[in-house]
Design an enzyme around this catalytic site. Sequence first.
Site, PDB file in Angstrom:
ATOM      1  N   TRP A 107      38.833  36.801  46.792  1.00 17.48           N
ATOM      2  CA  TRP A 107      37.801  35.851  46.365  1.00 17.48           C
ATOM      3  C   TRP A 107      38.136  35.276  44.988  1.00 17.48           C
ATOM      4  O   TRP A 107      37.926  34.086  44.729  1.00 17.48           O
ATOM      5  CB  TRP A 107      36.411  36.490  46.362  1.00 17.48           C
ATOM      6  CG  TRP A 107      35.925  36.790  47.745  1.00 17.48           C
ATOM      7  CD1 TRP A 107      35.692  38.012  48.295  1.00 17.48           C
ATOM      8  CD2 TRP A 107      35.647  35.838  48.788  1.00 17.48           C
ATOM      9  NE1 TRP A 107      35.280  37.879  49.599  1.00 17.48           N
ATOM     10  CE2 TRP A 107      35.241  36.567  49.924  1.00 17.48           C
ATOM     11  CE3 TRP A 107      35.698  34.439  48.865  1.00 17.48           C
ATOM     12  CZ2 TRP A 107      34.884  35.945  51.129  1.00 17.48           C
ATOM     13  CZ3 TRP A 107      35.338  33.813  50.073  1.00 17.48           C
ATOM     14  CH2 TRP A 107      34.938  34.563  51.177  1.00 17.48           C
ATOM     15  N   ASP A 177      31.798  35.604  39.007  1.00 18.72           N
ATOM     16  CA  ASP A 177      31.315  35.651  40.384  1.00 18.72           C
ATOM     17  C   ASP A 177      30.839  37.087  40.602  1.00 18.72           C
ATOM     18  O   ASP A 177      31.649  38.010  40.660  1.00 18.72           O
ATOM     19  CB  ASP A 177      32.466  35.304  41.337  1.00 18.72           C
ATOM     20  CG  ASP A 177      32.088  35.494  42.803  1.00 18.72           C
ATOM     21  OD1 ASP A 177      30.925  35.856  43.085  1.00 18.72           O
ATOM     22  OD2 ASP A 177      32.969  35.271  43.666  1.00 18.72           O
ATOM     23  N   LYS A 201      24.002  39.577  49.688  1.00 10.76           N
ATOM     24  CA  LYS A 201      24.317  41.007  49.566  1.00 10.76           C
ATOM     25  C   LYS A 201      23.194  41.740  48.826  1.00 10.76           C
ATOM     26  O   LYS A 201      22.494  42.544  49.412  1.00 10.76           O
ATOM     27  CB  LYS A 201      25.663  41.191  48.886  1.00 10.76           C
ATOM     28  CG  LYS A 201      26.788  40.485  49.679  1.00 10.76           C
ATOM     29  CD  LYS A 201      27.992  40.274  48.834  1.00 10.76           C
ATOM     30  CE  LYS A 201      28.933  39.208  49.316  1.00 10.76           C
ATOM     31  NZ  LYS A 201      29.334  39.263  50.704  1.00 10.76           N
TER      32      LYS A 201
HETATM   33  N1  PMP Z   1      32.784  35.822  46.185  1.00 12.28           N
HETATM   34  C1  PMP Z   1      32.661  37.088  46.593  1.00 12.28           C
HETATM   35  C2  PMP Z   1      32.949  38.197  45.632  1.00 12.28           C
HETATM   36  C3  PMP Z   1      32.252  37.360  47.905  1.00 12.28           C
HETATM   37  O1  PMP Z   1      32.127  38.616  48.328  1.00 12.28           O
HETATM   38  C4  PMP Z   1      31.986  36.284  48.783  1.00 12.28           C
HETATM   39  C5  PMP Z   1      31.491  36.470  50.185  1.00 12.28           C
HETATM   40  N2  PMP Z   1      31.693  37.637  50.785  1.00 12.28           N
HETATM   41  C6  PMP Z   1      32.163  34.986  48.316  1.00 12.28           C
HETATM   42  C7  PMP Z   1      32.546  34.790  47.012  1.00 12.28           C
HETATM   43  C8  PMP Z   1      31.896  33.797  49.180  1.00 12.28           C
HETATM   44  O2  PMP Z   1      30.541  33.655  49.263  1.00 12.28           O
HETATM   45  P1  PMP Z   1      29.814  32.529  50.120  1.00 12.28           P
HETATM   46  O3  PMP Z   1      30.028  32.907  51.552  1.00 12.28           O
HETATM   47  O4  PMP Z   1      28.397  32.661  49.669  1.00 12.28           O
HETATM   48  O5  PMP Z   1      30.417  31.230  49.781  1.00 12.28           O
END
Ligand code: PMP
Length: 365
Positions: A107, A177, A201
């Site tokens: 991510w 993030d 989450k």
């Molecule tokens: N950043 C992290 C640390 C994540 O765990 C996730 C989703 N699992 C995301 C970004 C992406 O999130 P979204 O699906 O809300 O775009």
Amino acid sequence: MPSSTVHRIYNFSAGPAVMPLPVLEQAQRELVALPGVGMSVMEISHRSKTFEDILSRAIAAVRELSGLDERYKVLMLQGGASLQFSMVPMNLLGAGQTADYIDTGSWADKAAKEARRVGAVNVAASTKADDYSRIPSAGELKLTDGASYVHITTNNTIEGTQWKDLPDVGIRPLVADASSDIFSRPMDFRRFGLIYAGAQKNLGPSGVTLVMIREDLLARSPATLPTMMNYKVQAENNSLYNTPPTFGIYILGLTMTWLNSQGGLPAVAATNERKAARLYGEIDRTGFYRGTAQKESRSLMNVTFRLPSEELEKMFEKEATAAGLDGLKGHRSVGGMRASIYNAFPEEGVEALVEFMREFERTRG
Ligand code: PMP
């Protein structure tokens, strides 16, 4: 098992993830008609007094948990954390400037990739060579003088690692993030220039993205940006520039109120530590299970581990699912197992998994 009359299994999903049962039950009670309103939260105008109250209560609960005052704007946006990967550089990365990204997982890498579409990115540290099994040490960070900001991913959902202490980035704004560990532990939130998290989450349902941004950073948003992507516009309109995700905000508010009623961040952190310690203890007990993250970087939210063979992992997952332990399969990009134990995940569920792991090892090990 939880006290609901409906049968609920233990949900180890990485997200969307388990929610507090009292929140679901309150939403169920109020779904057809909000008390005293006679309409569902999904049926009322986002400009109504009722919704304004719902939004302000959600923001107030977020402020109470984070300890952030009016110098920070609390925004409820859409597009998930993934849209923040773009909005952060579009708003904060000035022309000719550089943003530092710390690469601790897939991510984090995706966030940096989006930033590169906007401007110059310096990867200030990366643990990719170690399969992202750890968080870099302070000595490894090669920060840019005058960087627009430094971006970190506080918890790496896929790899199961978590920053224990925030890095010292000097006067550069720290951007995080925190999608997979927001409000799971006390933290000095004033260390951040901006912190964002998809809700699915620890905050509520997917569809809402929480952004907390220090007020002075709003001055950076270029007026030429698409309106919806402009933090300044979103802040000036209190997230009501257009129709916000009203139902999600309502649930987020209930979830934050539930969290405060549990004793807030210190209390939830103590429970989270107990849950994670129990699982890691079981993983380390014999050599049968193997944790994938280095010990000092282990996440309290996503516990990743492997079994001696992929065949055993498949068997483990199948039998765990049959035993009411759902969502234990690791992310498709890394394989193995992952137990996501966010704030709302009950301690009894961790006990049930530990028991299952012991029995599985006894019969297959
Ligand atoms: N950043 C992290 C640390 C994540 O765990 C996730 C989703 N699992 C995301 C970004 C992406 O999130 P979204 O699906 O809300 O775009």
